[in-house]
Design a protein around this motif. Structure first.
Motif, PDB file in Angstrom:
ATOM      1  N   GLU A 100      -3.980 -17.145 -38.890  1.00 35.15           N
ATOM      2  CA  GLU A 100      -5.368 -17.001 -39.255  1.00 35.15           C
ATOM      3  C   GLU A 100      -5.373 -16.509 -40.482  1.00 35.15           C
ATOM      4  O   GLU A 100      -4.857 -15.703 -40.957  1.00 35.15           O
ATOM      5  CB  GLU A 100      -6.037 -16.102 -38.137  1.00 35.15           C
ATOM      6  N   LEU A 101      -6.536 -16.944 -41.414  1.00 34.81           N
ATOM      7  CA  LEU A 101      -6.652 -16.322 -42.634  1.00 34.81           C
ATOM      8  C   LEU A 101      -6.727 -14.864 -42.795  1.00 34.81           C
ATOM      9  O   LEU A 101      -7.594 -14.185 -42.011  1.00 34.81           O
ATOM     10  CB  LEU A 101      -7.819 -17.068 -43.382  1.00 34.81           C
ATOM     11  N   GLY A 102      -5.789 -14.318 -43.457  1.00 34.06           N
ATOM     12  CA  GLY A 102      -5.964 -12.868 -43.827  1.00 34.06           C
ATOM     13  C   GLY A 102      -4.315 -12.381 -44.000  1.00 34.06           C
ATOM     14  O   GLY A 102      -3.560 -13.041 -43.754  1.00 34.06           O
ATOM     15  N   TYR A 103      -4.125 -11.197 -44.301  1.00 39.59           N
ATOM     16  CA  TYR A 103      -2.898 -10.557 -44.549  1.00 39.59           C
ATOM     17  C   TYR A 103      -2.544  -9.905 -43.405  1.00 39.59           C
ATOM     18  O   TYR A 103      -2.810  -8.784 -43.018  1.00 39.59           O
ATOM     19  CB  TYR A 103      -3.262  -9.397 -45.787  1.00 39.59           C
ATOM     20  N   ASP A 104      -1.538 -10.634 -42.691  1.00 37.49           N
ATOM     21  CA  ASP A 104      -0.782 -10.165 -41.540  1.00 37.49           C
ATOM     22  C   ASP A 104       0.492  -9.373 -42.003  1.00 37.49           C
ATOM     23  O   ASP A 104       1.499 -10.164 -42.553  1.00 37.49           O
ATOM     24  CB  ASP A 104      -0.355 -11.270 -40.625  1.00 37.49           C
ATOM     25  N   GLY A 105       0.617  -8.444 -41.621  1.00 35.23           N
ATOM     26  CA  GLY A 105       2.078  -7.469 -42.081  1.00 35.23           C
ATOM     27  C   GLY A 105       2.115  -6.180 -41.373  1.00 35.23           C
ATOM     28  O   GLY A 105       1.423  -5.728 -40.510  1.00 35.23           O
ATOM     29  N   GLY A 106       3.185  -5.715 -41.777  1.00 29.60           N
ATOM     30  CA  GLY A 106       3.578  -4.359 -41.150  1.00 29.60           C
ATOM     31  C   GLY A 106       3.933  -4.529 -39.555  1.00 29.60           C
ATOM     32  O   GLY A 106       3.337  -3.746 -38.954  1.00 29.60           O
ATOM     33  N   ALA A 107       4.615  -5.384 -39.364  1.00 26.17           N
ATOM     34  CA  ALA A 107       4.946  -5.782 -37.922  1.00 26.17           C
ATOM     35  C   ALA A 107       5.895  -4.803 -37.188  1.00 26.17           C
ATOM     36  O   ALA A 107       7.066  -4.744 -37.904  1.00 26.17           O
ATOM     37  CB  ALA A 107       4.903  -7.230 -37.403  1.00 26.17           C
ATOM     38  N   PHE A 108       6.004  -4.360 -36.122  1.00 27.64           N
ATOM     39  CA  PHE A 108       6.985  -3.826 -35.307  1.00 27.64           C
ATOM     40  C   PHE A 108       7.035  -4.232 -33.804  1.00 27.64           C
ATOM     41  O   PHE A 108       5.887  -4.661 -33.333  1.00 27.64           O
ATOM     42  CB  PHE A 108       6.919  -2.341 -35.128  1.00 27.64           C
ATOM     43  N   PHE A 109       8.303  -4.444 -33.407  1.00 25.16           N
ATOM     44  CA  PHE A 109       8.284  -4.799 -32.020  1.00 25.16           C
ATOM     45  C   PHE A 109       8.210  -3.803 -30.958  1.00 25.16           C
ATOM     46  O   PHE A 109       8.442  -2.510 -31.513  1.00 25.16           O
ATOM     47  CB  PHE A 109       9.814  -5.211 -31.769  1.00 25.16           C
ATOM     48  N   SER A 110       7.701  -3.977 -29.658  1.00 28.04           N
ATOM     49  CA  SER A 110       7.595  -3.087 -28.766  1.00 28.04           C
ATOM     50  C   SER A 110       9.248  -2.689 -28.247  1.00 28.04           C
ATOM     51  O   SER A 110      10.123  -3.325 -28.694  1.00 28.04           O
ATOM     52  CB  SER A 110       6.887  -3.366 -27.330  1.00 28.04           C
TER      53      SER A 110
END
Length: 366
Positions: A215-225
């Motif tokens: 989806e349009l937008g800045y997706d970042g800074g992801a972490f796993f459970s």
């Protein structure tokens, strides 16, 4: 005369010991737990300061919790822009000693993380494009705060001596913000390879790349459970026509505006994607609580002028929002140790009124 001289020497020695004791007490008071915390901060105890100058951020634990790898910009350490350093978690002497450099020392780096076995790390770097620090965006006339999205960032694996042993990404454009699953089987990272900033996962060797968001937008800074089944991340979601136009215009110039972001959670394959905050402002740097039922994150949603940023916690269903820290400027990048007993974060507290951001470690209390 001789007895008086002996008495004088004894008095002088006592005075020196007393002065040393007083100076030691001043240092201990400045860096003691009580001077570093606020009465309302009931969940973090025994807080200790790890770094003492420059800009220090994004500290991540080794799998055995004995070390931290972090990025720092510090002229005294020879880091004109962000480079990666490693330290023992019980090293409280970085005000007098320099931790080990584990990046190349060239270009600019971001987002380091230990790989299983704790003998290698991954991080993103611009050094293949230029050995110098890339230019920082000039202050905009409209006063809006922007982040650079350097198209020269690629992700590398290095040993703990700073030797690059593998390049994970080699496509044109931004590849960065990589983190590793606690299960030790996958990496998640942000890439612009689709034309927008989306999340991707891959194996530890860079194979089996899968797009997670679209989806349009800045997706970042992801972490796993902790169980490796879910991802938490922050994202912008421009909706109105003018928001979309501004987002695309900035991105075309290698920039993003990180002032309006919310938290999203999904399964590791991208299914069951849900927004869990609608607070307004910048909500970012999320990390799973050891139970996997809560998220700790940084937010300025209570601020009227952009600051302060403090740490908050929220259930994964978006309920039970609770404030964790109460600094008057900036707390961010909270990361729990793998055993769930400690937390490390970045803060402007105790910086003498400067803009220095330092690392702090504390015991966690639910």
């Amino acid at each position: 005369m001789k007895p008086f001289y002996c008495f004088f020497i004894i008095l002088l020695l006592f005075s020196c010991v007393q002065n040393k004791k007083e100076k030691t007490q001043v240092v201990e008071d400045k860096y003691s737990s009580s001077s570093l915390s606020y009465p309302e901060e009931i969940h973090i105890t025994n807080i200790k300061q790890l770094t003492f100058g420059g800009d220090n951020a994004e500290a991540y634990w080794s799998f055995d919790d004995s070390r931290l790898v972090f990025q720092a910009k510090n002229d005294l350490w020879g880091a004109k822009c962000d480079q990666m350093f490693i330290t023992d978690t019980n090293n409280y002497n970085m005000h007098t000693s320099i931790p080990d450099l584990v990046s190349t020392g060239f270009g600019r780096t971001t987002c380091s993380y230990f790989l299983p076995g704790d003998s290698t790390i991954l991080y993103a770097s611009t050094h293949l494009s230029d050995s110098l620090c890339p230019p920082v965006p000039e202050r905009r006339e409209d006063g809006k705060y922007v982040w650079p999205i350097y198209d020269s960032f690629d992700i590398f694996i290095s040993d703990l001596k700073g030797n690059i042993i593998h390049q994970l990404t080699d496509l044109d454009g931004y590849d960065a913000e990589a983190t590793v699953s606690p299960k030790g089987d996958k990496i998640v990272f942000t890439s612009i390879r689709s034309g927008d900033l989306e999340l991707y996962t891959c194996n530890l060797d860079g194979t089996n790349v899968k797009q997670i968001t679209n989806e349009l937008g800045y997706d970042g800074g992801a972490f796993f459970s902790n169980d490796g089944s879910k991802l938490i991340f922050r994202a912008s979601r421009p909706k109105a026509k003018d928001e979309i136009e501004e987002y695309k215009s900035l991105l075309a110039n290698g920039l993003v505006q990180p002032t309006n972001m919310e938290l999203f959670i999904c399964n590791v394959d991208g299914t069951d994607l849900r927004q869990i905050t609608s607070l307004g402002g910048a909500n970012w740097a999320p990390f799973f609580h050891p139970s996997d039922q809560k998220i700790i994150f940084s937010s300025n949603h209570k601020s009227k002028r952009g600051f302060p940023f403090n740490l908050f916690m929220i259930d994964v269903d978006g309920s039970n929002l609770k404030q964790i820290t109460y600094d008057n400027m900036f707390d961010a990048f909270p990361v729990f140790s793998n055993d769930g007993q400690k937390i490390v974060f970045s803060s402007n507290r105790n910086n003498g009124g400067t803009r220095e951001t330092n690392l702090f470690i504390a015991d966690w209390k639910d």
